[in-house]
Design an enzyme around this catalytic site. Structure first.
Site, PDB file in Angstrom:
ATOM      1  N   TYR A 100       0.849  -1.199   0.000  1.00 33.67           N
ATOM      2  CA  TYR A 100       0.000   0.000   0.000  1.00 33.67           C
ATOM      3  C   TYR A 100       0.880   1.243   0.000  1.00 33.67           C
ATOM      4  O   TYR A 100       1.807   1.360   0.802  1.00 33.67           O
ATOM      5  CB  TYR A 100      -0.909   0.037   1.238  1.00 33.67           C
ATOM      6  CG  TYR A 100      -1.775   1.271   1.255  1.00 33.67           C
ATOM      7  CD1 TYR A 100      -3.042   1.250   0.672  1.00 33.67           C
ATOM      8  CD2 TYR A 100      -1.306   2.468   1.793  1.00 33.67           C
ATOM      9  CE1 TYR A 100      -3.823   2.396   0.636  1.00 33.67           C
ATOM     10  CE2 TYR A 100      -2.080   3.621   1.756  1.00 33.67           C
ATOM     11  CZ  TYR A 100      -3.341   3.575   1.182  1.00 33.67           C
ATOM     12  OH  TYR A 100      -4.107   4.713   1.127  1.00 33.67           O
ATOM     13  N   GLU A 188      -3.242   7.376  -4.738  1.00 36.75           N
ATOM     14  CA  GLU A 188      -3.155   6.103  -4.017  1.00 36.75           C
ATOM     15  C   GLU A 188      -2.948   4.911  -4.947  1.00 36.75           C
ATOM     16  O   GLU A 188      -3.602   4.818  -5.989  1.00 36.75           O
ATOM     17  CB  GLU A 188      -4.456   5.883  -3.221  1.00 36.75           C
ATOM     18  CG  GLU A 188      -4.491   4.584  -2.435  1.00 36.75           C
ATOM     19  CD  GLU A 188      -5.866   4.323  -1.823  1.00 36.75           C
ATOM     20  OE1 GLU A 188      -6.825   4.027  -2.567  1.00 36.75           O
ATOM     21  OE2 GLU A 188      -5.979   4.420  -0.588  1.00 36.75           O
TER      22      GLU A 188
END
Ligand code: GDP
Ligand code: MN
Length: 375
Positions: A100, A188
């Site tokens: 992530y 992201e």
């Protein structure tokens, strides 16, 4: 404004971040031909809601025929209420780990911050709840901007081999550049995948751009408003500030301060606002009427709370607007009014004549609204 995955990936790719080969399609036959070209593919529903994987919106096809069939299904469904109109068909990537990596603006700290975690693939909100210690934060001083230190920390947090330092640096640097160039609130990659052959590739991408900066990007400004709900669009057309929330009390108020105070008070008394609409200063009966009609028809709200402080806004005008709206569409849910200020007496009289209770104290009106929302 939220960008779709394929749009976010297009930007990421232009900034040198590796993304899977793929194409956007709108029909099963297009999916078929992309699959024939790429081999085993992943079909991904292009919707703005998250968690598509769990909702069945990310599917692997081993053959062009299978890609055709899956595309046919996906293109006729909705994911969490959002119709699937486009699919991203990409080569299936062999992944060894899902990571992530995101860059967001931390408003309280007044600076961008990288969120880094070796536990990618799950939604960050979920991760933050279950394993908050697994999310590493690196704040960036906007006066200094990007420094390579960020890449070295990322490398370590993500437990990547030193041979990937240059690659992770390219990624983190590009993210910063995207944030600055696009005034992004979020950049992201979840997951950022470590492939079986040790490359870093953005398997999923999400960029959110500050609406106030869209004028700098004409190609995006054209798209402005596409992610708004029907209510938000309608409210905008009527010239109101409208915000969708997730509770069950509709709120009409005037002025940002009073509107926020109303939200706080509802929460204080244990209720949850469904939305709020600010009619602004000096609203006339016509616009009040349209606002009330819009808010009465909102599907989730169970009661409408109208909180007006009359300054340039006249309470009698507001009252007439409310009555006109009820005449047009009926009192389809309870309306609680609190009004104070200019022409208050007249406003009260008009409403009471029609059987609508008017309160002077905000707390009293809010308490009643909260109670009604729970019945
Ligand atoms: P989201 O659920 O909306 O966040 O959709 P993602 O694009 O993140 O995909 C969900 C999951 O599908 C990922 O976490 C991966 O596990 C899996 N996935 C997506 N693309 C690929 C791929 O090319 N190869 C493999 N092996 N898995 C993939
Ligand atoms: Mn994802």
């Amino acid at each position: 404004m939220k960008l779709y995955e394929y749009e976010s990936k297009e930007i990421a790719s232009r900034y040198g971040i590796l993304v899977p080969r793929g194409r956007v399609v709108v029909s099963p036959s297009e999916a078929y031909s992309v699959a024939r070209e790429l081999g085993v593919v992943v079909l991904k529903a292009q919707v703005l809601v998250g968690g598509r994987g769990l909702a069945g919106g990310v599917r692997i096809a081993e053959s062009p025929e299978e890609a055709y069939n899956i595309a046919e299904k996906l293109l006729s469904t909705s994911i969490r209420g959002e119709r699937v109109e486009k699919l991203l068909v990409e080569e299936k990537v062999c992944i060894s780990r899902e990571l992530y990596l995101s860059l967001i603006v931390d408003r309280a700290a007044r600076r961008p911050v990288y969120l880094i975690s070796e536990m990618g693939g799950v939604e960050i909100e979920e991760l933050a709840k279950k394993y908050p210690e697994k999310i590493h934060r690196v704040y960036v001083d906007p006066g200094i901007g990007y420094t390579d230190y960020i890449a070295r920390v990322s490398l370590q947090v993500l437990k990547l081999p030193w041979t990937l330092l240059q690659d992770i640096a390219n990624t983190t640097r590009a993210m910063y550049k995207i944030m600055v160039d696009y005034d992004a609130e979020l950049v992201e990659f979840n997951p950022l995948a470590l492939t079986c052959d040790n490359r870093l590739i953005a398997l999923d991408a999400k960029i959110i751009i500050d609406d106030n900066s869209l004028y700098k990007h004409p190609e995006l400004q054209r798209l402005y408003g596409r992610d708004l709900s029907e209510y938000e669009k309608r409210a905008r057309e009527l010239g109101f500030s409208y915000v969708e929330l997730d509770g069950d009390i509709g709120v009409i108020s005037n002025g940002a301060g009073l509107t926020m105070a109303t939200m706080d008070s509802i929460l204080y008394y244990g209720g949850k606002p469904a939305n709020f609409l600010d009619i602004g200063g000096g609203a006339h009966r016509e616009s009040v009427r349209e606002a009330v009609k819009l808010m009465l028809t909102h599907p989730r709200s169970r009661v409408l709370l109208i909180n007006i402080f009359g300054g340039i806004t006249r309470c009698d005008e507001v009252a007439i607007g409310i009555i006109e709206a009820i005449r047009e569409i009926g009192l389809i849910k309870p309306i609680i009014v609190r009004m104070l200020g200019t022409n208050e007496e007249e406003g009260r009289r008009i409403l009471r004549e029609q059987g609508i209770e008017v309160y002077s104290e905000m707390d009293d009106a809010v308490k009643v609204a909260v109670e009604l929302s729970k019945r």
